[in-house]
Design a protein around this motif. Structure first.
Motif, short mmCIF file in Angstrom:
data_model
loop_
_atom_site.label_atom_id
_atom_site.label_comp_id
_atom_site.label_asym_id
_atom_site.label_seq_id
_atom_site.Cartn_x
_atom_site.Cartn_y
_atom_site.Cartn_z
N GLY A 270 0.89 -1.13 -0.04
CA GLY A 270 0.13 0.03 0.04
C GLY A 270 0.89 1.34 -0.01
N GLU A 271 2.23 1.22 -0.26
CA GLU A 271 3.05 2.41 -0.18
C GLU A 271 2.95 3.18 -1.70
N PRO A 272 3.04 4.38 -1.62
CA PRO A 272 3.12 4.93 -2.84
C PRO A 272 4.20 4.67 -3.54
N THR A 273 3.99 4.48 -5.11
CA THR A 273 5.26 4.05 -6.04
C THR A 273 4.71 4.65 -7.44
N GLU A 274 5.78 4.73 -8.23
CA GLU A 274 5.52 5.14 -9.73
C GLU A 274 5.22 3.76 -10.34
N VAL A 275 4.48 3.93 -11.52
CA VAL A 275 3.97 2.61 -12.24
C VAL A 275 5.12 2.09 -12.81
N GLY A 276 6.14 2.53 -13.15
CA GLY A 276 7.35 1.76 -13.81
C GLY A 276 7.93 0.83 -12.69
N ALA A 277 8.04 1.37 -11.60
CA ALA A 277 8.58 0.40 -10.43
C ALA A 277 7.57 -0.61 -10.15
N ARG A 278 6.37 -0.03 -10.09
CA ARG A 278 5.54 -1.32 -9.68
C ARG A 278 5.35 -2.47 -10.87
N LEU A 279 5.43 -1.99 -12.04
CA LEU A 279 5.59 -3.13 -13.15
C LEU A 279 6.60 -3.97 -13.11
N ALA A 280 7.78 -3.38 -12.79
CA ALA A 280 9.06 -4.01 -12.68
C ALA A 280 9.04 -4.89 -11.39
#
Length: 53
Positions: free
Chosen positions: A7-17
């Motif tokens: 549930g911590e905020p992240t960038e979409v690219g980091a999440r996909l990785a």
């Protein structure tokens, strides 16, 4: 796509990785995510644009 599994905020690219590294090559999830990357990123951009307005 803008939060981590906890549930911590992240960038979409980091999440996909993170998703791709968790499932690894050859997994159906990896294939599906890889194919959907442009659509996922476009969707996130649209929603973020709406939230700014």
């Amino acid at each position: 796509m803008t939060t981590t599994p906890v549930g911590e905020p992240t960038e979409v690219g980091a999440r996909l990785a993170e998703i791709l590294s968790r499932y690894g090559p050859g997994d159906v999830v990896t294939g599906s995510i890889t194919e959907a990357v442009p659509h996922i990123k476009a969707s996130v951009r649209r929603i973020e644009g709406l939230l700014v307005t």
